[in-house]
Design a protein around this motif. Structure first.
Motif, PDB file in Angstrom:
ATOM      1  N   MET A 188       0.826  -1.218   0.000  1.00 29.94           N
ATOM      2  CA  MET A 188       0.000   0.000   0.000  1.00 29.94           C
ATOM      3  C   MET A 188       0.848   1.249   0.000  1.00 29.94           C
ATOM      4  O   MET A 188       0.509   2.248  -0.628  1.00 29.94           O
ATOM      5  CB  MET A 188      -0.893   0.015   1.236  1.00 29.94           C
ATOM      6  N   VAL A 189       1.956   1.240   0.739  1.00 32.36           N
ATOM      7  CA  VAL A 189       2.760   2.453   0.836  1.00 32.36           C
ATOM      8  C   VAL A 189       4.011   2.398  -0.045  1.00 32.36           C
ATOM      9  O   VAL A 189       4.841   3.302  -0.001  1.00 32.36           O
ATOM     10  CB  VAL A 189       3.167   2.756   2.305  1.00 32.36           C
ATOM     11  N   GLY A 190       4.146   1.340  -0.841  1.00 28.88           N
ATOM     12  CA  GLY A 190       5.252   1.263  -1.794  1.00 28.88           C
ATOM     13  C   GLY A 190       6.610   1.045  -1.161  1.00 28.88           C
ATOM     14  O   GLY A 190       7.592   1.679  -1.547  1.00 28.88           O
ATOM     15  N   ALA A 208       6.249   4.572   9.061  1.00 28.16           N
ATOM     16  CA  ALA A 208       5.363   4.928  10.173  1.00 28.16           C
ATOM     17  C   ALA A 208       3.903   4.656   9.798  1.00 28.16           C
ATOM     18  O   ALA A 208       3.119   4.163  10.610  1.00 28.16           O
ATOM     19  CB  ALA A 208       5.556   6.392  10.552  1.00 28.16           C
ATOM     20  N   LEU A 209       3.557   4.942   8.545  1.00 34.50           N
ATOM     21  CA  LEU A 209       2.188   4.677   8.083  1.00 34.50           C
ATOM     22  C   LEU A 209       1.911   3.177   8.037  1.00 34.50           C
ATOM     23  O   LEU A 209       0.868   2.711   8.505  1.00 34.50           O
ATOM     24  CB  LEU A 209       1.973   5.265   6.681  1.00 34.50           C
ATOM     25  N   ALA A 210       2.876   2.423   7.489  1.00 35.41           N
ATOM     26  CA  ALA A 210       2.703   0.965   7.397  1.00 35.41           C
ATOM     27  C   ALA A 210       2.531   0.368   8.786  1.00 35.41           C
ATOM     28  O   ALA A 210       1.723  -0.546   8.992  1.00 35.41           O
ATOM     29  CB  ALA A 210       3.903   0.335   6.687  1.00 35.41           C
ATOM     30  N   GLU A 238       0.315  16.232  12.234  1.00 26.62           N
ATOM     31  CA  GLU A 238       1.264  16.868  11.311  1.00 26.62           C
ATOM     32  C   GLU A 238       2.304  15.886  10.776  1.00 26.62           C
ATOM     33  O   GLU A 238       3.506  16.153  10.871  1.00 26.62           O
ATOM     34  CB  GLU A 238       1.967  18.038  12.013  1.00 26.62           C
ATOM     35  N   PRO A 239       1.874  14.780  10.181  1.00 27.30           N
ATOM     36  CA  PRO A 239       2.844  13.757   9.786  1.00 27.30           C
ATOM     37  C   PRO A 239       3.737  14.185   8.610  1.00 27.30           C
ATOM     38  O   PRO A 239       4.739  13.541   8.355  1.00 27.30           O
ATOM     39  CB  PRO A 239       1.971  12.568   9.374  1.00 27.30           C
ATOM     40  N   LEU A 240       3.393  15.270   7.947  1.00 27.06           N
ATOM     41  CA  LEU A 240       4.171  15.651   6.759  1.00 27.06           C
ATOM     42  C   LEU A 240       5.092  16.832   7.002  1.00 27.06           C
ATOM     43  O   LEU A 240       5.827  17.251   6.112  1.00 27.06           O
ATOM     44  CB  LEU A 240       3.222  16.009   5.601  1.00 27.06           C
ATOM     45  N   ASP A 254      -0.968  10.101  -1.558  1.00 26.29           N
ATOM     46  CA  ASP A 254      -0.925   8.732  -1.005  1.00 26.29           C
ATOM     47  C   ASP A 254      -1.965   8.571   0.104  1.00 26.29           C
ATOM     48  O   ASP A 254      -2.632   7.546   0.198  1.00 26.29           O
ATOM     49  CB  ASP A 254       0.459   8.420  -0.411  1.00 26.29           C
ATOM     50  N   LEU A 255      -2.058   9.576   0.947  1.00 24.66           N
ATOM     51  CA  LEU A 255      -2.980   9.485   2.085  1.00 24.66           C
ATOM     52  C   LEU A 255      -4.437   9.489   1.625  1.00 24.66           C
ATOM     53  O   LEU A 255      -5.276   8.781   2.180  1.00 24.66           O
ATOM     54  CB  LEU A 255      -2.738  10.632   3.075  1.00 24.66           C
TER      55      LEU A 255
END
Ligand code: ATP
Ligand code: MG
Length: 347
Positions: A121-123, A144-146, A160-162, A176-177
């Motif tokens: 999913m997150v490549g 972190a997302l995975a 604020e993940p970005l 992606d999100l």
């Protein structure tokens, strides 16, 4: 249906000065809800209370209709992604993603299945054996997302993940999100002070100021029908121009009786080098600066009622010197003495 409900929530770190007072908020199941507002308005505090990392001083939080009083963060069916990815430096990407699952006592076969699905999913398929130090910022954020995805939470909380990523990566992970949210169908609650992030990803935006909700709406409604001057100025770059109502009355326009302020967006305004007839607002001004961005020209124009910013897409030759600003009547917004939107033109 509401996934998360905050009812009469008050939070005071310091007894005398609550940062949030009597807040009521419902977050729709499956929404991508963005908590948006300036620094210090209480976004992280709200998110951390939903996560159970911070205890509310008064009020109740419910998830799926169940009170979260006394429920540990680990038992709330949520996953949280922070601004600093907080990866374990001595573990590989796989190890980092797997760690939480081992804690959840999930067996090896199921762990592998979930890890495979999440990295796809997150490549990150090709990076499972890398150490975090050998990843770029964007790749770390994907780990972190995975790590959150494999837990299969029904709520994703993101603070604020970005913000540690450069603008190009931010734009990429933003899309992606959006895709991830659609694939997972989970409820996302996302904190940011960046209105572009909020507008581009959110299905619902909760605009906050000083711990209070100023507007809770779709991005489109925030843009088209700002509920108040704060909202009008927070969304859009450059922000909406707000003028005293006398600017319009002196130009001979009919305005709502109780209107105190009028607003129009920079993109709703035209710059004409000589006065033209028409039913809308006509305002004389002097061009102060002009920035050519290729597809648009940004003007700052000094008028008798303050500086006005204009985004001109007409492609007309540059204007300088004395100009007339033109705004069609249906692009004007009116606000009363409390800076609240007036909906009816004659109100
Ligand atoms: N642990 C704490 N102890 C005391 N005050 C705190 C604590 N955490 C936050 N605050 C205060 O609460 C208010 C809200 O803080 P919060 O971190 O929720 O804001 P925010 O909207 O997330 O801001 P930012 O965009 O800067 O991250 C601020 O005035 C802050 O100083
Ligand atoms: Mg914060």
């Amino acid at each position: 249906m509401d996934k998360i409900v905050l009812e009469h929530i008050t939070k005071a770190y310091d007894k005398n000065a609550p940062v949030i007072e009597d807040l009521n908020l419902s977050i729709r199941q499956g929404s991508f809800t963005v908590l948006l507002g300036p620094s210090g308005c209480g976004k992280s505090t709200i998110l951390r209370m939903i996560a159970g990392l911070e205890k509310e001083t008064a009020g109740e939080i419910r998830i799926d209709g169940v009170s979260m009083k006394g429920v540990d963060p680990g038992d709330r069916q949520i996953a949280m992604v922070f601004q600093n990815y907080a990866l374990y430096p001595t573990m590989t990407v796989r190890g980092n993603i797997e760690f939480g699952l081992i804690n959840m006592k999930i067996d090896k076969a199921e762990r592998n299945r979930r890890i495979e699905e999440a990295v796809q999913m997150v490549g990150l398929e090709d990076y499972l054996d890398r150490m975090p130090a050998k990843l770029s910022g964007g790749q770390r954020q994907r780990v972190a997302l995975a790590r959150a995805i494999v837990k299969k939470p029904s709520v994703f909380l993101m603070d604020e993940p970005l913000s540690n990523l450069d603008s190009k990566l931010r734009a990429q992970i933003r899309t992606d999100l959006i895709e991830l949210h659609r694939k997972l169908g989970a409820t996302f609650v996302y904190v940011t002070h960046d209105q572009v992030e909020a507008m581009s990803m959110g299905t619902d935006i909760v605009l906050l100021e000083n711990g209070q909700i100023r507007q809770h709406d779709t991005p489109d409604a925030l843009y088209r029908e700002p509920a108040n001057v704060f909202s009008a100025r927070f969304i859009g770059t450059p922000p909406m121009n707000i003028l005293p109502i006398r600017a319009l009355r002196q130009a001979g326009m009919n305005t709502p009786l109780i209107a105190m302020h009028a607003g129009f967006r920079p993109e709703a305004c035209r710059v004409e080098s000589r006065p033209t007839a028409g039913s809308g607002l006509r305002l004389a001004g002097q061009v102060v600066t002009r920035e050519n961005l290729g597809d648009q020209i940004l003007y700052k124009v000094q008028t008798d009622f303050g500086m006005v910013q204009v985004k001109d897409f007409s492609g007309r030759p540059e204007a300088y010197g004395q100009v007339t600003l033109c705004v069609d009547p249906d692009r004007l917004h009116f606000f009363d003495g409390n800076e609240c939107r007036l909906t009816e033109k004659g109100a």
